[in-house]
Design an enzyme around this catalytic site. Sequence first.
Site, PDB file in Angstrom:
ATOM      1  N   SER A 140       0.820  -1.120  -0.253  1.00 49.96           N
ATOM      2  CA  SER A 140       0.123   0.056  -0.077  1.00 49.96           C
ATOM      3  C   SER A 140       0.998   1.235  -0.128  1.00 49.96           C
ATOM      4  O   SER A 140       2.120   1.213   0.307  1.00 49.96           O
ATOM      5  CB  SER A 140      -0.715  -0.071   1.279  1.00 49.96           C
ATOM      6  OG  SER A 140      -1.836   1.091   1.706  1.00 49.96           O
ATOM      7  N   TYR A 153      -1.565  -0.988  10.747  1.00 50.23           N
ATOM      8  CA  TYR A 153      -1.880  -1.356   9.432  1.00 50.23           C
ATOM      9  C   TYR A 153      -0.521  -1.163   8.464  1.00 50.23           C
ATOM     10  O   TYR A 153      -0.037  -1.832   7.664  1.00 50.23           O
ATOM     11  CB  TYR A 153      -3.207  -0.667   8.582  1.00 50.23           C
ATOM     12  CG  TYR A 153      -3.445  -0.949   7.266  1.00 50.23           C
ATOM     13  CD1 TYR A 153      -4.274  -2.027   6.825  1.00 50.23           C
ATOM     14  CD2 TYR A 153      -2.899   0.072   6.288  1.00 50.23           C
ATOM     15  CE1 TYR A 153      -4.348  -2.312   5.520  1.00 50.23           C
ATOM     16  CE2 TYR A 153      -3.374  -0.212   4.918  1.00 50.23           C
ATOM     17  CZ  TYR A 153      -4.029  -1.328   4.619  1.00 50.23           C
ATOM     18  OH  TYR A 153      -4.319  -1.478   3.261  1.00 50.23           O
TER      19      TYR A 153
END
Length: 160
Positions: A140, A153
């Site tokens: 990401s 995360y």
Amino acid sequence: MLRGKRAVITGGGGGFGQALCVWLAREGVDVDFSARRVEDIEKTCALIAAEGGVARGYLCDLAQPESISQFSSQVLRSEKPIDILILNAAQWLSGTIDEQSSTEIVSTVSSGLTGSILLTQALLPLLLKSESGSLVFTSSSVGRQGRANWGAYAASKFAT
């Protein structure tokens, strides 16, 4: 090039993982995917079926070793080699680190990192049977440059 191949994708119930499932099915790939919710599995399968494709969705929470074992057992029922393993899933956790419980942090990092490694280990026999097996870990933008309040995360995506 892809027609007739077999892919296994984690996090196929929504977002990027779902898009990967739909695209690969369009290309004639045999798609097996995981998601954490039945309704997400049904949604992805419906999208693929609407285009004439077929996919098999399975419940799996990559933060739970027993769930990984169940998912991998279902995938391993077919002896067809796995040509593409895409490890996309990671549990989202929002808020500042002082607002997150240790259980939530461990679960988030486990889903994005440890769970992916354990699943790879379990599926390795069929991945190695492929003449051109590919193992893909998705990351990401926060896996390249952290952002405030993305803590666990982001850490799980940095690790992949």
